[in-house]
Design an enzyme around this catalytic site. Structure first.
Site, short mmCIF file in Angstrom:
data_model
loop_
_atom_site.label_atom_id
_atom_site.label_comp_id
_atom_site.label_asym_id
_atom_site.label_seq_id
_atom_site.Cartn_x
_atom_site.Cartn_y
_atom_site.Cartn_z
N SER A 191 -30.16 -27.37 51.44
CA SER A 191 -29.29 -27.53 52.55
C SER A 191 -28.19 -26.88 52.92
O SER A 191 -27.31 -27.24 53.64
CB SER A 191 -28.95 -29.19 52.73
N GLU A 231 0.87 -1.32 0.05
CA GLU A 231 -0.11 0.16 0.07
C GLU A 231 0.90 1.25 0.20
O GLU A 231 0.26 2.18 -0.51
CB GLU A 231 -0.89 0.25 1.35
#
Length: 580
Positions: free
Chosen positions: A363, A103
């Site tokens: 419990s 690029e």
């Protein structure tokens, strides 16, 4: 050299019609290099009073991170885009090599515009009759991305050139590159190299194969036409062109390029990370303006436990869900929070966070009953107690298996989770005392309105969350001293115990309870004596619990249906304990 972009009046103002509105710039042109359609060399640098935008329009994606910075869950922007912040150091250096070679070869050297690249682009267009390369630098592309305008007209190109020069004046090369890496389009609603890498490869961009890096370089030129999930052949062709060009430039060898071409191009998008979705959602809702939420979670542990929870739920039934909370015993840091077996499952109602759902704890409160008795000197683990049919006013407790065991020790009663001895001890210390102590510690108990605590709370006759249970067991594991559970890091030097409630009970009582729980019979898939833990099953087989600790970590597990429907045969010992 100056150029008449549109109309230059006597005041030195340039006006131009764009998008139906007039835009006026102050003329202050210096030669920077560029070509207009007539082939005349022109240059333009706008006055600093008309600078380009430094930050993109709209907020980036909000991100939730683990304790090391690993991405747990991102959220789309308000526009529905995946725009994940990324630093230059977060990207594979090989990708950057390919990006520059393909690029912008002179990115580190030019001043925003590369005159040589512009001249080459025009020459190629004149000699070939078509556009071969655009001549845009990465800085020019970044300027275009920051304004979110993608016209390809001549005046826009000149504006991009000017803005590129201004960006170079105000930002470092890495700051410009960082913005490009975060904003480049990759097809669909993917913005930035990090979002693209996660969506197409399922990995962060820090480590990429050569083929993956080349594909990410190729996509922004035509993000929709080259989307690998829709146009894999076009994506492959574009990737291969990148590989050939960088090989011709000597950045990689032709052998490396040929090998990279053999890599398969992804044909579907992968889902973005969605770890701890319930907790992430809650954090973002609680602080919506924060862009980044750092947590105490461990991404690896979270991922493994989410898989474990889902697999366990699948073996138990189609509508069964699971929840797991893991906390560091000393600091109170939450290391993992699994709110359901499958966040996206409608059958399991996975959107419901079961770590915060109020349910009957069964419990699981029995250890705290005995702990208060040990602290008060009313009992000891070896104290004998009767497990026989007995009535407390209108209340007649029975054991889970409907069997009574006669005279047993407190140790045996707690290890075997016998109901009658627990209620007898609770009757001796008083249910209100238990409720006050648990609330004083910092747990939130939910009782029927206008009702005082009764003996039934010892067997689950109240409401509690998995998070509250984990909090109580952390206090038990710490010798009775609570510490605030938190999923957000505390400030350096801050005491994690600050903000917690009163002591649960004294250290001696806590040690005795933990010693008894260490002898709880293990489920069939485990060895005994390795952790101290307790199970629980709520009335009607609606909730199965298992909470335990090993001296370092506390783990709390819930199994059941999110809609509280009964599941025949669902118990803490058979459903939750194996998961623990």
């Amino acid at each position: 050299t100056s150029v008449n972009l549109s109309v230059l009046d006597r005041a030195g103002l340039v006006s131009s019609q764009r998008d139906g509105r007039q835009v006026i710039y102050r003329a202050n042109f210096d030669a920077v290099g560029g070509l207009v359609a007539t082939g005349a060399v022109a240059a333009a640098v706008f006055d600093a009073r008309n600078p380009p935008t430094l930050d993109p329009t709209g907020r980036p994606s909000v991100m939730v991170l683990d304790r090391t910075g690993t991405l747990l869950r991102p959220f789309t922007t308000q526009a529905g885009r995946w725009r994940l912040p990324v630093a230059v150091d977060d990207v594979d250096p090989r990708y950057l090599e390919l990006l520059f070679a393909y690029e912008d070869k002179r990115f580190r050297d030019h001043f925003g515009v590369d005159p040589r690249a512009m001249l080459r682009a025009v020459w190629q267009a004149v000699t070939t009759g078509g556009i071969v390369s655009g001549g845009s630098t990465l800085t020019m592309q970044t300027a275009r991305l920051l304004e979110d305008r993608h016209e390809r007209t001549l005046d826009r190109k000149l504006v991009e050139m000017v803005h590129a020069v201004q960006l170079e004046r105000r930002l470092s090369k890495d700051e410009i590159l960082k913005r490009y890496l975060a904003l480049a389009p990759f097809g669909g609603n993917l913005e930035g190299v990090r979002a693209a890498s996660l969506a197409y490869f399922g990995r962060e961009p820090a480590r990429l194969t050569l083929g993956q890096a080349a594909l990410l370089v190729a996509l922004p030129q035509a993000p929709e036409g080259r989307r690998p999930d829709r146009h894999p052949e076009a994506a492959k062709a574009a990737r291969d062109r990148v590989l050939d060009r960088v090989a011709a430039a000597g950045v990689i060898s032709q052998a490396e390029a040929d090998e990279a071409k053999r890599e398969r191009v992804p044909t579907a998008r992968r889902p973005v990370p969605m770890l701890a979705p319930h907790l992430a959602r809650r954090l973002v809702a609680g602080e919506p303006d924060a862009a980044i939420h750092r947590t105490t979670l461990d991404a690896r542990l979270q991922r493994e436990l989410e898989t474990l929870a889902r697999e366990r739920a699948e073996t138990l039934g189609p509508a069964i869900s699971t929840a797991i909370l893991v906390a560091d015993q000393q600091s109170g840091e939450i290391l993992a929070s699994v709110g359901s077996a499958d966040f996206l499952s409608t059958v399991r109602q996975g959107h419901v966070d079961m770590t915060r759902a109020i349910r009957s704890p069964g419990s699981t409160l029995k250890p705290f009953i005995y702990g208060l008795a040990f602290e008060a000197g009313l009992a000891h683990p070896e104290t004998l107690i009767e497990d026989r049919p007995i009535r407390f006013g209108d209340y007649r407790p029975e054991n889970f298996d409907d069997v009574f065991h006669g005279t047993v020790t407190i140790r045996e009663a707690l290890e075997r989770s016998l109901n009658v001895p627990a209620v007898a001890v609770l009757d001796a210390i008083g249910p209100n005392r238990l409720a006050v102590r648990l609330r004083g510690t910092g747990a939130t108990l939910k009782l029927p309105r206008i009702e005082a605590p009764s003996l039934a709370i010892g067997l689950g006759g109240l409401g509690l969350t998995l998070e509250d249970l984990a909090y109580l067991y952390v206090a038990l594991a710490r010798g009775g001293a609570p510490v605030r559970l938190h999923a957000l890091p505390v400030a350096d030097g801050a005491d994690p115990a600050r903000g917690a409630g009163d002591r649960l009970f004294d250290r001696r009582a806590a040690w005795l309870v933990a010693d008894v729980l260490r002898g709880t019979p293990p489920p069939v898939n485990a060895r005994g004596g390795e952790i101290a833990y307790k199970t629980g099953t709520s009335y009607g087989y609606r909730d199965a619990w298992s909470i335990g600790f090993d001296g370092k970590t506390v783990v709390a597990v819930w199994v059941g249906r999110a809609d509280a429907a009964p599941v025949p045969g669902l118990t803490g010992r058979t459903a939750a304990a194996p998961l623990l």
